[in-house]
Design a protein around this motif. Structure first.
Motif, PDB file in Angstrom:
ATOM      1  N   LYS A  40      94.028 -18.288  28.703  1.00 52.46           N
ATOM      2  CA  LYS A  40      92.771 -18.989  28.433  1.00 52.46           C
ATOM      3  C   LYS A  40      93.024 -20.437  28.028  1.00 52.46           C
ATOM      4  CE  LYS A  40      90.116 -14.881  27.135  1.00 52.46           C
ATOM      5  NZ  LYS A  40      89.324 -14.205  26.069  1.00 52.46           N
ATOM      6  N   ASP A  41      94.105 -20.657  27.306  1.00 49.08           N
ATOM      7  CA  ASP A  41      94.507 -22.019  26.955  1.00 49.08           C
ATOM      8  C   ASP A  41      95.449 -22.505  28.050  1.00 49.08           C
ATOM      9  OD1 ASP A  41      95.441 -24.378  25.979  1.00 49.08           O
ATOM     10  OD2 ASP A  41      95.938 -23.626  23.990  1.00 49.08           O
ATOM     11  N   ARG A  42      94.951 -23.330  28.939  1.00 53.72           N
ATOM     12  CA  ARG A  42      95.724 -23.750  30.102  1.00 53.72           C
ATOM     13  C   ARG A  42      96.954 -24.581  29.743  1.00 53.72           C
ATOM     14  NH1 ARG A  42      93.570 -23.384  35.267  1.00 53.72           N
ATOM     15  NH2 ARG A  42      91.593 -22.259  35.366  1.00 53.72           N
ATOM     16  N   ARG A  43      97.023 -25.035  28.485  1.00 53.94           N
ATOM     17  CA  ARG A  43      98.192 -25.805  28.068  1.00 53.94           C
ATOM     18  C   ARG A  43      99.370 -24.893  27.766  1.00 53.94           C
ATOM     19  NH1 ARG A  43      95.408 -28.893  23.217  1.00 53.94           N
ATOM     20  NH2 ARG A  43      94.624 -26.730  23.010  1.00 53.94           N
ATOM     21  N   LYS A  44      99.108 -23.615  27.572  1.00 53.28           N
ATOM     22  CA  LYS A  44     100.158 -22.667  27.266  1.00 53.28           C
ATOM     23  C   LYS A  44     100.825 -22.177  28.550  1.00 53.28           C
ATOM     24  CE  LYS A  44      98.168 -21.027  22.910  1.00 53.28           C
ATOM     25  NZ  LYS A  44      97.701 -19.850  22.143  1.00 53.28           N
ATOM     26  N   THR A  45     101.970 -21.558  28.383  1.00 56.06           N
ATOM     27  CA  THR A  45     102.698 -21.080  29.550  1.00 56.06           C
ATOM     28  C   THR A  45     101.951 -19.926  30.219  1.00 56.06           C
ATOM     29  OG1 THR A  45     103.962 -19.580  28.147  1.00 56.06           O
ATOM     30  CG2 THR A  45     104.932 -21.745  28.606  1.00 56.06           C
ATOM     31  N   LEU A  46     102.294 -19.684  31.469  1.00 50.96           N
ATOM     32  CA  LEU A  46     101.701 -18.577  32.213  1.00 50.96           C
ATOM     33  C   LEU A  46     102.234 -17.250  31.676  1.00 50.96           C
ATOM     34  CD1 LEU A  46     102.232 -20.041  35.784  1.00 50.96           C
ATOM     35  CD2 LEU A  46     100.112 -20.066  34.472  1.00 50.96           C
ATOM     36  N   ARG A  47     101.502 -16.190  31.910  1.00 55.23           N
ATOM     37  CA  ARG A  47     101.970 -14.855  31.559  1.00 55.23           C
ATOM     38  C   ARG A  47     101.890 -13.968  32.794  1.00 55.23           C
ATOM     39  NH1 ARG A  47      98.285 -10.816  31.127  1.00 55.23           N
ATOM     40  NH2 ARG A  47      96.078 -11.375  31.124  1.00 55.23           N
ATOM     41  N   MET A  48     102.716 -12.964  32.844  1.00 51.90           N
ATOM     42  CA  MET A  48     102.708 -12.024  33.953  1.00 51.90           C
ATOM     43  C   MET A  48     101.673 -10.931  33.687  1.00 51.90           C
ATOM     44  SD  MET A  48     104.142 -11.676  36.914  1.00 51.90           S
ATOM     45  CE  MET A  48     105.646 -12.631  36.762  1.00 51.90           C
ATOM     46  N   GLU A  49     100.860 -10.623  34.683  1.00 55.82           N
ATOM     47  CA  GLU A  49      99.871  -9.572  34.501  1.00 55.82           C
ATOM     48  C   GLU A  49     100.565  -8.232  34.294  1.00 55.82           C
ATOM     49  OE1 GLU A  49      97.324  -8.817  37.876  1.00 55.82           O
ATOM     50  OE2 GLU A  49      98.981  -9.042  39.287  1.00 55.82           O
ATOM     51  N   THR A  50      99.920  -7.353  33.579  1.00 54.44           N
ATOM     52  CA  THR A  50     100.474  -6.025  33.339  1.00 54.44           C
ATOM     53  C   THR A  50     100.137  -5.103  34.509  1.00 54.44           C
ATOM     54  OG1 THR A  50      98.493  -5.205  32.225  1.00 54.44           O
ATOM     55  CG2 THR A  50     100.131  -6.358  30.870  1.00 54.44           C
ATOM     56  N   LEU A  51     100.867  -4.002  34.603  1.00 49.69           N
ATOM     57  CA  LEU A  51     100.560  -3.020  35.637  1.00 49.69           C
ATOM     58  C   LEU A  51      99.171  -2.427  35.414  1.00 49.69           C
ATOM     59  CD1 LEU A  51     103.991  -1.194  35.980  1.00 49.69           C
ATOM     60  CD2 LEU A  51     102.830  -2.517  37.749  1.00 49.69           C
ATOM     61  N   GLU A  52      98.766  -2.312  34.138  1.00 57.10           N
ATOM     62  CA  GLU A  52      97.427  -1.798  33.839  1.00 57.10           C
ATOM     63  C   GLU A  52      96.356  -2.728  34.416  1.00 57.10           C
ATOM     64  OE1 GLU A  52     100.166   0.371  31.459  1.00 57.10           O
ATOM     65  OE2 GLU A  52      99.959  -1.787  31.761  1.00 57.10           O
ATOM     66  N   GLU A  53      96.571  -4.034  34.303  1.00 62.09           N
ATOM     67  CA  GLU A  53      95.626  -4.997  34.880  1.00 62.09           C
ATOM     68  C   GLU A  53      95.658  -4.930  36.404  1.00 62.09           C
ATOM     69  OE1 GLU A  53      95.525  -8.696  31.729  1.00 62.09           O
ATOM     70  OE2 GLU A  53      97.320  -8.438  32.957  1.00 62.09           O
ATOM     71  N   LEU A  54      96.863  -4.844  36.949  1.00 65.54           N
ATOM     72  CA  LEU A  54      97.026  -4.809  38.401  1.00 65.54           C
ATOM     73  C   LEU A  54      96.317  -3.601  39.020  1.00 65.54           C
ATOM     74  CD1 LEU A  54      98.406  -5.642  41.082  1.00 65.54           C
ATOM     75  CD2 LEU A  54     100.417  -4.363  40.331  1.00 65.54           C
ATOM     76  N   LEU A  55      96.415  -2.467  38.378  1.00 71.81           N
ATOM     77  CA  LEU A  55      95.894  -1.225  38.947  1.00 71.81           C
ATOM     78  C   LEU A  55      94.541  -0.818  38.378  1.00 71.81           C
ATOM     79  CD1 LEU A  55      99.216   0.837  39.059  1.00 71.81           C
ATOM     80  CD2 LEU A  55      98.201  -0.587  40.844  1.00 71.81           C
ATOM     81  N   ALA A  56      93.894  -1.740  37.665  1.00 68.02           N
ATOM     82  CA  ALA A  56      92.572  -1.451  37.105  1.00 68.02           C
ATOM     83  C   ALA A  56      91.582  -1.057  38.206  1.00 68.02           C
ATOM     84  CB  ALA A  56      92.047  -2.667  36.343  1.00 68.02           C
ATOM     85  N   ARG A  57      90.779  -0.049  37.927  1.00 71.87           N
ATOM     86  CA  ARG A  57      89.727   0.419  38.840  1.00 71.87           C
ATOM     87  C   ARG A  57      90.291   0.890  40.185  1.00 71.87           C
ATOM     88  NH1 ARG A  57      84.696   0.040  38.030  1.00 71.87           N
ATOM     89  NH2 ARG A  57      84.181  -0.357  40.202  1.00 71.87           N
ATOM     90  N   THR A  58      91.532   1.401  40.164  1.00 71.01           N
ATOM     91  CA  THR A  58      92.140   1.897  41.402  1.00 71.01           C
ATOM     92  C   THR A  58      91.268   2.956  42.069  1.00 71.01           C
ATOM     93  OG1 THR A  58      94.435   1.432  40.793  1.00 71.01           O
ATOM     94  CG2 THR A  58      94.071   3.258  42.296  1.00 71.01           C
ATOM     95  N   GLY A  59      90.795   3.929  41.301  1.00 70.56           N
ATOM     96  CA  GLY A  59      89.995   5.010  41.876  1.00 70.56           C
ATOM     97  C   GLY A  59      88.738   4.525  42.576  1.00 70.56           C
ATOM     98  N   PRO A  60      87.863   3.770  41.882  1.00 67.34           N
ATOM     99  CA  PRO A  60      86.657   3.258  42.539  1.00 67.34           C
ATOM    100  C   PRO A  60      86.967   2.369  43.752  1.00 67.34           C
ATOM    101  CG  PRO A  60      86.439   3.097  40.162  1.00 67.34           C
ATOM    102  CD  PRO A  60      87.850   3.519  40.426  1.00 67.34           C
ATOM    103  N   HIS A  61      88.024   1.564  43.659  1.00 65.96           N
ATOM    104  CA  HIS A  61      88.392   0.718  44.797  1.00 65.96           C
ATOM    105  C   HIS A  61      88.748   1.573  46.006  1.00 65.96           C
ATOM    106  CE1 HIS A  61      88.080  -2.831  42.475  1.00 65.96           C
ATOM    107  NE2 HIS A  61      89.271  -2.840  41.939  1.00 65.96           N
ATOM    108  N   LEU A  62      89.512   2.643  45.784  1.00 59.72           N
ATOM    109  CA  LEU A  62      89.901   3.527  46.874  1.00 59.72           C
ATOM    110  C   LEU A  62      88.691   4.241  47.464  1.00 59.72           C
ATOM    111  CD1 LEU A  62      93.170   5.129  45.468  1.00 59.72           C
ATOM    112  CD2 LEU A  62      92.976   3.854  47.612  1.00 59.72           C
TER     113      LEU A  62
END
Length: 356
Positions: A40-62
């Motif tokens: 949210k603070d663009r001045r800070k370093t980037l972070r890697m998304e978590t697997l939980e974020e990556l796979l969120a709503r997998t069931g409904p998407h499928l």
């Protein structure tokens, strides 16, 4: 068999297929690797998304993408050590969410997968009783021990040839590869032990460039994957079994670089024609805006390869955008447009090829 990265645009493209078209398509989804995200603070370093974020709503998407069919799921691009916060393997998590949504997923494995991955696949095969998909890549396909690699992979998965789908994945191909592979593949395919016992056989390849940032646009990119398969299909007599067609739709065969999502890039439309893709591109989105898609859609409509507004959902959107009835959209929308048109185009071509 479109090999897709399970991105929103590609999932939505499948959802826009007509019911009769969906019945003729079995997608192979790849779980993409996590990518860096801005804080949210663009001045800070980037972070890697978590697997939980990556796979969120997998069931409904499928459920939306393949509501009345089955699909394959592959964790090929996940690092061996990656697990959910709970310690669960991401492929096991994905399969569990699919079960909850009533989607019939078949796990994909291959000779090179690590032991934990193979165990996850074996557990799914035992629980779901839908068999397994064995994906053999180029280095294994032309190796010295293909039959042993196949047998070993099936043993680890707890499956037999009769309960397995076989995908021979050539990965990235160029026009220069068409002649070479069309001559060598029939012999390789014919030499596979127990070939006729597999439930299905697919030959897949990807000819779309990994990046279009360095090519002159507008341009035509030859569909070497389609030309190769068409050449193979024309050799029905030498082939023991004619394979199903597989490709990577309108993207490169490799996952996008992790940093690609951080750059807005330029608007582009990728439109599948008979033997090539028409690729058109505008100027930097940040400076010149999404409105550029309207002119790009108009340019596509003016080309001889444009199939008309009734050809597919994607073609109707191109027509609407050019005429002002649809919003310019975003890169994700145009991935949906191009992928939807591509799949319908391939289905039409296969129908024409097999027509008496």
């Amino acid at each position: 068999m479109p090999i897709l990265k399970f991105m929103q645009g590609e999932r939505d493209a499948l959802a826009q297929l007509e019911a009769v078209q969906r019945q003729r398509v079995t997608p192979l989804f790849e779980i993409r690797p996590p990518k860096p995200k801005r804080t949210k603070d663009r001045r800070k370093t980037l972070r890697m998304e978590t697997l939980e974020e990556l796979l969120a709503r997998t069931g409904p998407h499928l459920a939306k993408a393949v509501p009345d069919g089955r699909a394959f799921i592959d964790g090929l691009h996940l690092a061996p050590a990656q697990t959910m916060a709970s310690g669960e393997h991401p492929l096991a998590y994905f399969l569990a969410k699919a079960r909850e949504s009533g989607v019939a997923l078949v796990p994909v494995t291959g000779p090179e997968r690590d032991s934990e991955y193979q165990s996850t696949v074996s557990a799914a095969v035992a629980e779901d009783k839908r068999g397994v998909c064995v994906r053999v890549r180029k280095q294994e396909l032309f190796g010295d021990n293909l039959d042993e690699a196949l047998s070993s992979t099936l043993r680890k998965a707890g499956a037999t040839r009769e309960s397995a789908d076989l995908v021979l994945d050539l990965g990235p191909v160029t026009p220069d590869d068409v002649s070479v592979f069309s001559k060598s593949l029939p012999g390789v395919i014919g030499g596979i032990d127990g070939l006729l016992a597999f439930r299905t056989l697919t030959v897949a390849a990807g000819a779309f460039p990994q990046s279009i940032s360095r090519i002159e646009l507008p341009t035509k990119v030859q569909r070497a994957d389609w030309l190769l398969w068409r050449s193979l299909a024309g050799k029905a007599k030498p082939l023991v079994r004619v394979p199903t067609y597989g490709d990577y739709a309108i993207q490169g065969a490799q996952p996008p670089s992790p940093s690609a999502a951080l750059h807005s890039g330029s608007p582009n439309i990728r439109y599948t024609a008979n033997d090539h893709w028409l690729v058109v591109r505008g100027r930097a989105l940040k400076r010149h805006g999404y409105e550029q898609y309207t002119a790009l859609a108009g340019h596509v409509m003016e080309q001889e390869c444009y199939a008309g507004r009734t050809f597919s959902w994607g073609d109707a959107y191109i027509f609407g955008c050019a005429g002002g009835a649809e919003t310019p959209g975003s890169p994700g929308v145009w991935r949906k447009v191009g992928t939807n048109h591509h799949i319908v185009k391939v289905l039409k071509q296969l129908t024409s090829l097999h027509a008496p």
